[in-house]
Motif scaffolding. Structure first.
Motif, PDB file in Angstrom:
ATOM      1  N   VAL A 177       0.925  -1.104   0.033  1.00 10.53           N
ATOM      2  CA  VAL A 177       0.033   0.050   0.243  1.00 10.53           C
ATOM      3  C   VAL A 177       0.963   1.404  -0.057  1.00 10.53           C
ATOM      4  O   VAL A 177       0.633   2.197  -0.658  1.00 10.53           O
ATOM      5  N   VAL A 178       1.658   1.434   0.950  1.00  3.68           N
ATOM      6  CA  VAL A 178       2.750   2.346   1.005  1.00  3.68           C
ATOM      7  C   VAL A 178       3.466   2.594  -0.317  1.00  3.68           C
ATOM      8  O   VAL A 178       3.552   3.820  -0.762  1.00  3.68           O
ATOM      9  N   SER A 179       3.777   1.555  -0.943  1.00  2.00           N
ATOM     10  CA  SER A 179       4.850   1.675  -2.449  1.00  2.00           C
ATOM     11  C   SER A 179       3.914   2.210  -3.626  1.00  2.00           C
ATOM     12  O   SER A 179       4.243   2.920  -4.268  1.00  2.00           O
ATOM     13  N   VAL A 180       2.463   1.494  -3.436  1.00  2.00           N
ATOM     14  CA  VAL A 180       1.719   1.819  -4.544  1.00  2.00           C
ATOM     15  C   VAL A 180       1.381   3.335  -4.419  1.00  2.00           C
ATOM     16  O   VAL A 180       1.358   3.898  -5.510  1.00  2.00           O
ATOM     17  N   ALA A 181       1.021   3.824  -3.388  1.00  2.00           N
ATOM     18  CA  ALA A 181       0.644   5.145  -3.087  1.00  2.00           C
ATOM     19  C   ALA A 181       1.693   6.304  -3.392  1.00  2.00           C
ATOM     20  O   ALA A 181       1.580   7.195  -4.221  1.00  2.00           O
ATOM     21  N   SER A 182       2.844   5.697  -3.322  1.00  2.00           N
ATOM     22  CA  SER A 182       4.312   6.449  -3.601  1.00  2.00           C
ATOM     23  C   SER A 182       4.257   6.723  -5.135  1.00  2.00           C
ATOM     24  O   SER A 182       4.674   7.441  -5.361  1.00  2.00           O
ATOM     25  N   ASP A 183       4.035   5.322  -5.591  1.00  2.00           N
ATOM     26  CA  ASP A 183       4.343   5.209  -7.120  1.00  2.00           C
ATOM     27  C   ASP A 183       3.302   6.286  -7.924  1.00  2.00           C
ATOM     28  O   ASP A 183       3.466   6.775  -9.104  1.00  2.00           O
ATOM     29  N   MET A 184       2.118   6.477  -7.122  1.00  2.00           N
ATOM     30  CA  MET A 184       1.205   7.504  -7.592  1.00  2.00           C
ATOM     31  C   MET A 184       1.163   8.947  -7.105  1.00  2.00           C
ATOM     32  O   MET A 184       0.251   9.617  -7.573  1.00  2.00           O
ATOM     33  N   GLY A 185       2.212   9.272  -6.719  1.00  3.06           N
ATOM     34  CA  GLY A 185       2.610  10.476  -6.475  1.00  3.06           C
ATOM     35  C   GLY A 185       2.246  11.042  -4.835  1.00  3.06           C
ATOM     36  O   GLY A 185       2.750  12.246  -4.514  1.00  3.06           O
ATOM     37  N   PHE A 186       1.872  10.161  -4.311  1.00  2.95           N
ATOM     38  CA  PHE A 186       1.635  10.354  -2.792  1.00  2.95           C
ATOM     39  C   PHE A 186       2.723  10.293  -1.955  1.00  2.95           C
ATOM     40  O   PHE A 186       3.810   9.500  -2.364  1.00  2.95           O
ATOM     41  N   ARG A 187       2.874  11.274  -1.075  1.00  6.65           N
ATOM     42  CA  ARG A 187       4.143  11.198  -0.060  1.00  6.65           C
ATOM     43  C   ARG A 187       4.421   9.693   0.588  1.00  6.65           C
ATOM     44  O   ARG A 187       3.510   9.113   0.659  1.00  6.65           O
ATOM     45  N   ARG A 188       5.847   9.258   0.637  1.00  4.70           N
ATOM     46  CA  ARG A 188       6.029   8.093   1.239  1.00  4.70           C
ATOM     47  C   ARG A 188       5.741   8.060   2.813  1.00  4.70           C
ATOM     48  O   ARG A 188       6.324   8.933   3.488  1.00  4.70           O
ATOM     49  N   PHE A 189       4.845   7.062   3.278  1.00  3.40           N
ATOM     50  CA  PHE A 189       4.767   7.115   4.933  1.00  3.40           C
ATOM     51  C   PHE A 189       6.121   6.417   5.282  1.00  3.40           C
ATOM     52  O   PHE A 189       6.936   5.667   4.817  1.00  3.40           O
ATOM     53  N   GLY A 190       6.622   7.031   6.481  1.00  8.28           N
ATOM     54  CA  GLY A 190       7.702   6.883   7.149  1.00  8.28           C
ATOM     55  C   GLY A 190       7.470   5.496   8.259  1.00  8.28           C
ATOM     56  O   GLY A 190       6.241   5.022   8.214  1.00  8.28           O
ATOM     57  N   MET A 191       8.384   4.797   8.743  1.00 12.66           N
ATOM     58  CA  MET A 191       8.158   3.819   9.654  1.00 12.66           C
ATOM     59  C   MET A 191       6.891   3.720  10.357  1.00 12.66           C
ATOM     60  O   MET A 191       6.297   2.558  10.702  1.00 12.66           O
ATOM     61  N   PHE A 192       6.853   4.829  11.327  1.00 14.51           N
ATOM     62  CA  PHE A 192       5.833   4.793  12.363  1.00 14.51           C
ATOM     63  C   PHE A 192       4.858   5.819  12.094  1.00 14.51           C
ATOM     64  O   PHE A 192       4.241   6.293  12.988  1.00 14.51           O
ATOM     65  N   ASP A 193       4.820   6.258  10.658  1.00 16.21           N
ATOM     66  CA  ASP A 193       3.872   7.483  10.453  1.00 16.21           C
ATOM     67  C   ASP A 193       2.447   7.205  11.098  1.00 16.21           C
ATOM     68  O   ASP A 193       1.657   8.000  11.526  1.00 16.21           O
TER      69      ASP A 193
END
Length: 609
Positions: A177-193
Motif C-alpha cells: 500500500v505504501v509503495s503503490v501510493a508513493s508510485d501514484m505521487g503520494f508522499r511516502r509513509f515513514g516507518m511509524f507514521d
C-alpha cells in the motif's frame, strides 16, 4: 445518485480481469502461484494484441513485469529472509524460554504478556516465525498445566496480525500500500507514521483477545488425536521356494508397488547386517527387516511368498506383531520446508527422515484419502503430519528446516550466531526508521551481512522465500497499474462515491475500510490492498479531502484478516495446531473486525478529516 458513464474498453476489460483474478485467487484447487502467473500473462497478452494509448502515451506490456523488481517486493523478500534467520539461529529462544517460565507463575498475566510480545515482534518481523515460536510454548504450557490450549492459540495468532498493522514493514500488505501510493505521487509513509491510530486500535484488540476471546472459544481437542494406525516392525524370512530368491532389492520392491522399505538384511550364517542397496540380490534364508502397517506387512508376506516373524517367533495369534519403541510427533509444514506443492513421495520424505507418516491434517481435520494414496497428496504450507519414528529420527526432524514439531517439549534451537542475527534485524529497522536508508536498501544489506557472517547460507535464504508471495505481489502490482492507467480504478472510485453519495467523507472512508475488510477475508489481502489503493486515492481526490486517511483505510482494512482460516497463512497454522473449526474464527474474528473497524473509522476521521 448519478451513475458515471462507462469507461473505455480497456478499462472495462481490466475490471473483468480483476473480478476473474479475485475469483481464481480464492480457489483452493488452483495454486496461488499459477493464478498469479496467469494474471500477469493475460494482462501482457491483452495489451500486446490490443495496444492502449492515453494522451499519446503508449502502455508498454513489458512495464507490467516491473513488479518483479519493485522495491516493495525486494523489501518483502529481504525481511522474509531476515525473519527466517532469527528462527534458524534461535535469536528468539530467550523470549520463548522466559515466557514459558512466566506461565508457571500467573497464566492470566502470562497470556497478556504473550499477546503483547507477539504483537510487538510482529510489527518488525514477518508473523510466521513468531507463530512458529509461540505454538510449541503454549502447547507445552497446556500439557504441563493440564488445561485446554484453545483459549491461548487463537488469540496469540490474531495478536500477531494486529501487531503487524502498526509499522510500514509489519506485513507485506503495508509495504505494498505504501509503495503503490508513493508510485501514484503520494508522499511516502515513514516507518511509524501511522502507528498512533494503529496502536489505539491495537490496544482495544489486545484487551478483547485477553479478556473476552478466551471465554467465547469452545474447548477444542488437539488436531491430531492419538488414534491413527501404528507402524509395527517385523522380519520377512525368505523361504527356499520364495519367488524373490535371486531377485534384487529393486525388483522385489517393485512387486510391492515400491511401498516396502527394507531397513537392513540379516544374512546367514552369522546373520550379519547387509545394506539393502538396489542391486543387492536376495538369497534364501535372508531376513528382511521392515516396518509398516500390519495389513501391509501381511500383504508383503503373501506377495513375496515369505514368512513374517517377530524377533523370535512366527507371527500368529499367540505371537502378534509388537509395536516397537516408537514415538509420535505432530509436524507442521511451514513455507521454508520446500515441501509446498510436492508429494511425500516426490520429496522422498520417508527415505530422508526414516519416519512413517500416519495421517495428514488440513484445515483442522484429517484427510480421508486412504493410506495408499497418502504419499501422493501434494503438501501445502500449514499441513500437519502425524509421524511415527524413534527418538533419534524425531530429533532429526526437529533440526530440519521448515518443519515445526508441535510436541510441547521440543527444545528451541539456539546458536552463537543468534545475537548477531538479532543485532542485524535491529540495525535494519533503525537505519530505515531514522531515514538514513530506504527500507528496501537496508533490508538487502541486512541479508548480505547475514550471508557474509554465515548466520545463514544460500539454501536458508532461498527456502525463506515464498513463490506464492513473490508472484501474488507481482501480479497485484501489474493489475493495479493496469487499472490505474486505463481508468478502471477511476471508474470504480466514481461508482463507489455514487453509491455512497448520501454519506459524509468520514462515512465513505468507513465504508471503504469495511469493503476491504470483507474482501481480505475472502481473497488475497495483497491483491485487495493493491487494487484498493488507487481507488482510495481517486475517491479522496473526487471528494477533495486529504488522501492520507483513505490510503490508511485501505491499509488497515486489508489487514483485518481475522474471520476465516484462509485469510492469512498463520491462521491455518493456528487452526491445525489447536483443532479449531471454521466457525471458531468467525466467532472470535468477526467481533474483532467490528471493534477495529469502528475504532479506526473514528480515529482516522478525528485525526485526518
Amino acid at each position: 445518485m448519478t451513475i458515471p458513464d462507462l469507461p473505455n474498453n480497456h478499462a472495462l476489460a481490466m475490471l473483468l480481469i480483476t473480478i476473474i483474478a479475485l475469483y481464481f485467487f480464492r480457489r483452493d484447487d488452483i495454486p496461488l502461484q499459477t493464478s498469479s502467473l496467469a494474471v500477469i500473462a493475460i494482462l501482457a497478452l491483452v495489451f500486446t494484441v490490443f495496444p492502449f494509448e492515453d494522451n499519446g502515451v503508449h502502455l508498454e506490456p513489458s512495464s507490467l513485469f516491473y513488479g518483479f523488481g519493485h522495491e516493495a517486493l525486494v523489501t518483502v523478500c529481504g525481511l522474509m529472509i531476515i525473519g527466517h534467520a532469527l528462527v534458524r539461529t534461535g535469536a528468539l529462544e530467550p523470549i520463548g524460554r522466559n515466557l514459558a517460565k512466566l506461565w508457571k507463575i500467573s497464566p492470566t498475566l502470562s497470556l497478556l504478556v504473550t499477546l503483547l510480545v507477539a504483537g510487538t515482534l510482529s510489527a518488525f518481523v514477518n508473523n510466521t516465525p513468531i507463530v512458529v515460536l509461540f505454538l510449541p510454548i503454549l502447547i507445552s504450557v497446556a500439557i504441563r498445566t493440564k488445561t485446554d490450549s484453545s483459549p491461548m492459540l487463537l488469540p496469540m495468532g490474531l495478536a500477531t496480525l494486529v501487531g503487524g498493522m502498526t509499522t510500514t514493514i509489519g506485513t507485506s500488505t503495508n509495504l505494498l500500500v505504501v509503495s503503490v501510493a508513493s508510485d501514484m505521487g503520494f508522499r511516502r509513509f515513514g516507518m511509524f507514521d501511522f502507528a498512533p491510530p494503529a496502536l489505539i486500535a491495537a490496544a482495544i484488540a489486545i484487551i478483547y483477545l485477553w479478556l473476552i476471546a478466551p471465554r467465547i472459544i469452545p474447548d477444542r481437542t488437539p488436531s491430531l488425536p492419538d488414534t491413527s494406525p501404528r507402524i509395527f516392525g517385523g522380519y520377512l524370512n525368505i523361504n527356499e521356494e520364495g519367488s524373490c530368491v535371486g531377485k534384487t532389492v529393486a525388483e522385489i520392491r517393485k512387486l510391492t508397488d515400491n511401498q516396502m522399505l527394507i531397513e537392513f538384511i540379516q544374512r546367514k550364517p552369522d546373520y550379519r547386517n547387509v545394506i539393502p542397496l538396489p542391486d543387492t540380490k536376495i538369497k534364501a534364508g535372508d531376513r528382511l527387516k521392515v516396518k509398516d502397517y500390519p495389513d501391509r506387512l501381511k500383504e508383503y508376506e503373501t506377495v513375496l511368498n515369505a514368512t513374517l516373524h517377530t524377533e523370535k517367533h512366527k507371527v500368529d495369534s499367540e505371537h502378534p506383531l509388537v509395536e516397537e519403541k516408537q514415538t509420535l510427533a505432530e509436524i507442521v509444514v511451514i513455507q521454508s520446508s520446500g515441501l509446498n506443492g510436492q508429494t511425500l513421495k516426490q520429496a522422498n520424505f520417508k527415505e530422508r527422515f526414516g519416519v512413517a507418516v500416519l495421517a495428514l491434517h488440513r484445515d483442522g481435520k484429517a484427510m480421508d484419502l486412504g493410506r495408499r494414496s497418502l504419499n501422493k497428496v501434494p503438501i501445502q504450507t500449514g499441513d500437519v503430519l502425524l509421524v511415527q519414528g524413534d527418538d533419534e529420527q524425531v530429533n532429526v526432524l526437529k533440526a530440519a528446516r521448515g518443519l515445526l514439531i508441535i510436541d510441547g517439549a521440543a527444545n528451541l534451537p539456539y546458536s552463537k550466531k543468534a545475537p548477531l542475527a538479532l543485532g542485524i534485524l535491529i540495525s535494519v529497522i533503525l537505519v530505515a526508521a531514522l531515514g538514513l536508508l530506504p527500507i528496501a536498501v537496508s533490508s538487502l544489506c541486512g541479508v548480505l551481512i547475514l550471508l557474509a557472517t554465515k548466520c545463514i547460507n544460500w539454501d536458508d535464504a532461498s527456502s525463506a522465500l515464498s513463490s506464492q508471495v513473490i508472484l501474488i505481489v507481482a501480479a497485484s502490482l501489474a493489475l493495479g497499474a493496469a487499472m490505474m492507467k486505463t481508468g478502471g480504478a477511476e471508474y470504480m472510485a466514481q461508482m463507489f462515491v455514487a453509491l455512497a453519495f448520501d454519506l459524509p467523507p468520514a462515512g465513505i472512508l468507513s465504508a471503504l475500510m469495511l469493503l476491504l475488510a470483507v474482501l481480505t477475508n475472502i481473497v488475497s489481502n495483497n491483491a485487495a490492498a493493491v487494487i484498493g489503493t488507487p481507488i482510495a486515492i481517486s475517491v479522496a481526490n473526487q471528494l477533495n479531502v486529504p488522501v492520507e486517511p483513505f490510503v490508511l483505510a485501505v491499509l488497515f482494512g486489508a489487514n483485518l484478516s481475522f474471520a476465516t482460516p484462509m485469510a492469512y497463512k498463520t491462521n491455518v497454522l493456528v487452526m491445525n495446531a489447536g483443532g479449531y473449526k471454521f466457525s471458531d474464527f468467525m466467532r472470535v474474528g468477526i467481533p474483532l473486525i467490528i471493534l477495529m473497524w469502528v475504532t479506526l473509522s473514528f480515529v482516522l476521521s478525528w485525526m485526518y478529516l
